[in-house]
Design an enzyme around this catalytic site. Sequence first.
Site, PDB file in Angstrom:
ATOM      1  CB  ILE A 197      26.509  14.696  21.987  1.00 24.58           C
ATOM      2  CG1 ILE A 197      25.034  14.288  21.666  1.00 24.58           C
ATOM      3  CG2 ILE A 197      27.652  13.862  21.137  1.00 24.58           C
ATOM      4  CD1 ILE A 197      24.774  14.774  20.408  1.00 24.58           C
ATOM      5  CG  ASN A 221      30.880  17.562  21.584  1.00 21.58           C
ATOM      6  OD1 ASN A 221      29.944  16.410  21.408  1.00 21.58           O
ATOM      7  ND2 ASN A 221      30.455  17.485  23.476  1.00 21.58           N
ATOM      8  CB  SER A 266      24.741  19.111  12.931  1.00 20.21           C
ATOM      9  OG  SER A 266      23.335  18.612  12.364  1.00 20.21           O
ATOM     10  CE1 TYR A 319      24.506  23.461  15.576  1.00 19.53           C
ATOM     11  CE2 TYR A 319      22.902  22.406  13.917  1.00 19.53           C
ATOM     12  CZ  TYR A 319      23.687  22.597  15.142  1.00 19.53           C
ATOM     13  OH  TYR A 319      24.141  20.954  15.751  1.00 19.53           O
ATOM     14  CB  VAL A 349      20.947  13.643  19.926  1.00 17.64           C
ATOM     15  CG1 VAL A 349      21.552  12.725  20.934  1.00 17.64           C
ATOM     16  CG2 VAL A 349      21.290  13.656  19.178  1.00 17.64           C
ATOM     17  N   GLY A 350      18.255  13.740  21.896  1.00 21.86           N
ATOM     18  CA  GLY A 350      17.815  14.634  22.838  1.00 21.86           C
ATOM     19  C   GLY A 350      18.667  14.389  24.281  1.00 21.86           C
TER      20      GLY A 350
HETATM   21  N1  LIG Z   1      21.431  17.322  20.071  1.00 21.71           N
HETATM   22  C1  LIG Z   1      21.415  17.301  18.550  1.00 21.71           C
HETATM   23  O1  LIG Z   1      20.286  16.464  18.190  1.00 21.71           O
HETATM   24  C2  LIG Z   1      22.498  17.542  17.743  1.00 21.71           C
HETATM   25  C3  LIG Z   1      23.815  17.630  17.607  1.00 21.71           C
HETATM   26  N2  LIG Z   1      25.178  17.734  17.280  1.00 21.71           N
HETATM   27  C4  LIG Z   1      26.389  18.175  17.740  1.00 21.71           C
HETATM   28  O2  LIG Z   1      26.861  17.834  18.995  1.00 21.71           O
HETATM   29  C5  LIG Z   1      27.270  18.302  19.608  1.00 21.71           C
HETATM   30  C6  LIG Z   1      27.156  18.871  21.892  1.00 21.71           C
HETATM   31  O3  LIG Z   1      25.750  18.621  21.273  1.00 21.71           O
HETATM   32  P1  LIG Z   1      24.448  18.357  22.550  1.00 21.71           P
HETATM   33  O4  LIG Z   1      25.619  17.055  23.369  1.00 21.71           O
HETATM   34  O5  LIG Z   1      23.548  18.784  22.164  1.00 21.71           O
HETATM   35  O6  LIG Z   1      24.723  19.941  23.291  1.00 21.71           O
HETATM   36  P2  LIG Z   1      24.760  19.955  24.512  1.00 21.71           P
HETATM   37  O7  LIG Z   1      23.881  21.851  24.681  1.00 21.71           O
HETATM   38  O8  LIG Z   1      24.038  19.028  25.295  1.00 21.71           O
HETATM   39  O9  LIG Z   1      26.098  19.685  25.547  1.00 21.71           O
HETATM   40  C7  LIG Z   1      27.163  20.856  25.278  1.00 21.71           C
HETATM   41  C8  LIG Z   1      28.216  21.136  25.781  1.00 21.71           C
HETATM   42  O10 LIG Z   1      29.411  22.120  25.322  1.00 21.71           O
HETATM   43  C9  LIG Z   1      29.801  23.124  25.855  1.00 21.71           C
HETATM   44  N3  LIG Z   1      29.805  23.891  25.348  1.00 21.71           N
HETATM   45  C10 LIG Z   1      29.386  24.958  25.265  1.00 21.71           C
HETATM   46  N4  LIG Z   1      30.114  26.716  24.687  1.00 21.71           N
HETATM   47  C11 LIG Z   1      31.055  25.997  25.526  1.00 21.71           C
HETATM   48  C12 LIG Z   1      32.434  26.885  24.691  1.00 21.71           C
HETATM   49  N5  LIG Z   1      32.789  28.107  23.808  1.00 21.71           N
HETATM   50  N6  LIG Z   1      33.590  26.036  25.196  1.00 21.71           N
HETATM   51  C13 LIG Z   1      33.703  24.960  25.885  1.00 21.71           C
HETATM   52  N7  LIG Z   1      32.556  24.204  25.911  1.00 21.71           N
HETATM   53  C14 LIG Z   1      31.267  24.547  25.048  1.00 21.71           C
HETATM   54  C15 LIG Z   1      28.586  23.263  27.181  1.00 21.71           C
HETATM   55  O11 LIG Z   1      28.762  23.851  28.281  1.00 21.71           O
HETATM   56  C16 LIG Z   1      28.060  21.942  27.057  1.00 21.71           C
HETATM   57  O12 LIG Z   1      28.510  21.349  28.093  1.00 21.71           O
HETATM   58  C17 LIG Z   1      27.694  19.931  19.126  1.00 21.71           C
HETATM   59  O13 LIG Z   1      27.933  20.531  18.117  1.00 21.71           O
HETATM   60  C18 LIG Z   1      26.266  19.783  18.827  1.00 21.71           C
HETATM   61  O14 LIG Z   1      26.253  21.138  16.974  1.00 21.71           O
HETATM   62  C19 LIG Z   1      24.959  17.989  15.862  1.00 21.71           C
HETATM   63  C20 LIG Z   1      23.803  16.345  15.489  1.00 21.71           C
HETATM   64  C21 LIG Z   1      22.470  16.829  16.574  1.00 21.71           C
HETATM   65  C1  LIG Z   2      21.024  20.009  16.315  1.00 20.13           C
HETATM   66  C2  LIG Z   2      20.794  19.228  14.833  1.00 20.13           C
HETATM   67  O1  LIG Z   2      22.422  19.037  14.631  1.00 20.13           O
HETATM   68  C3  LIG Z   2      20.096  18.312  14.496  1.00 20.13           C
HETATM   69  C4  LIG Z   2      19.877  18.024  12.936  1.00 20.13           C
HETATM   70  O2  LIG Z   2      18.881  18.610  14.787  1.00 20.13           O
END
Ligand SMILES: NC(=O)C1=CN([C@@H]2O[C@H](COP(=O)(O)OP(=O)(O)OC[C@H]3O[C@@H](n4cnc5c(N)ncnc54)[C@H](O)[C@@H]3O)[C@@H](O)[C@H]2O)C=CC1
Ligand SMILES: CC(=O)C(C)=O
Length: 256
Positions: free
Chosen positions: A14, A86, A139, A152, A185-186
């Site tokens: 994201i 993020n 989220s 989480y 989100v994928g």
């Molecule tokens: N994937 C989903 O369905 C959803 C995601 N979110 C939120 O959106 C945000 C992004 O999620 P995604 O892109 O899916 O995750 P992801 O796991 O695909 O990417 C996360 C990124 O954050 C970096 N990261 C992790 N820990 C870190 C740290 N301590 N310091 C700096 N960078 C760090 C990782 O290296 C990675 O590049 C998160 O906060 C997640 O909780 C919210 C709702 C749904």
């Molecule tokens: C990862 C996350 O926040 C959900 C709702 O799937």
Amino acid sequence: MGKVAVITGGAQGIGKGIAERLGNDGFKIVISDMNIDLAQETVKEFKEANIDALAVKGNVSKQDEQFAVVKEAVDKFGSVDVFINNAGIDQVEAVEDITPENLEKIFNVNVFGTVYGTQAAAKQMKKQDNGGKIINACSIAGKTAFELLGAYSATKFAVHGLTQVSAKELAQFNIKVNAYCPGIVGTGMWDRIDEGMVEYKGMKQGEAWQEQVDNIPLQRSQTPEDVASLVSYLASSDADYMTGQAINIDGGIEVH
Ligand SMILES: NC(=O)C1=CN([C@@H]2O[C@H](COP(=O)(O)OP(=O)(O)OC[C@H]3O[C@@H](n4cnc5c(N)ncnc54)[C@H](O)[C@@H]3O)[C@@H](O)[C@H]2O)C=CC1
Ligand SMILES: CC(=O)C(C)=O
């Protein structure tokens, strides 16, 4: 000089989608990520697409590293106008099984990281005296229950609360604080959640993901670009009168 946006965890998923969208909106982009190799690859890709970008190594759970990221952004591009908290991590565990180590780890990144990012961004924005936007990754799990995502979910409820309090405190400086609340989100995060849920529930790989996707009224999973379109609005002057909001963008899963 153009406006500058910092995106934590922007190397992939994201965060990368948001960074690309804001880059195309005209922002100079700073990607801060623990995975510096991937962040540098992403920046290379952006530069090839004429987006002015910088990669900085930063662990959001370390307060000094968040301040260092802001300093590097200012040294390179002159300001920080938008800061996206993020970066986040997931954990799949029944509440009864959550260990102190895991609880500490997820709060360190998702909650402490958001606090430190907000502190670093607010300090710089106040110095600039030109307002600013802080945008947090919440989220729908920060508003409602998701089985096996207890720790989480607790972190995202905390981010929701922090968004509201920061918005009230920083409004006097014309700094707006809002949050995006995606659904399913994928990204790599959902690959891991699927793996964890499959293990807990004795399902086959992909089944937990599919179960969630089947529950989406708009009948498709979400992409980072879907989320980025909301963040683009929140970062823009069109959202100048909005603060303290945590907005669902989830294909209709959660309606109020
Ligand atoms: N994937 C989903 O369905 C959803 C995601 N979110 C939120 O959106 C945000 C992004 O999620 P995604 O892109 O899916 O995750 P992801 O796991 O695909 O990417 C996360 C990124 O954050 C970096 N990261 C992790 N820990 C870190 C740290 N301590 N310091 C700096 N960078 C760090 C990782 O290296 C990675 O590049 C998160 O906060 C997640 O909780 C919210 C709702 C749904
Ligand atoms: C990862 C996350 O926040 C959900 C709702 O799937």
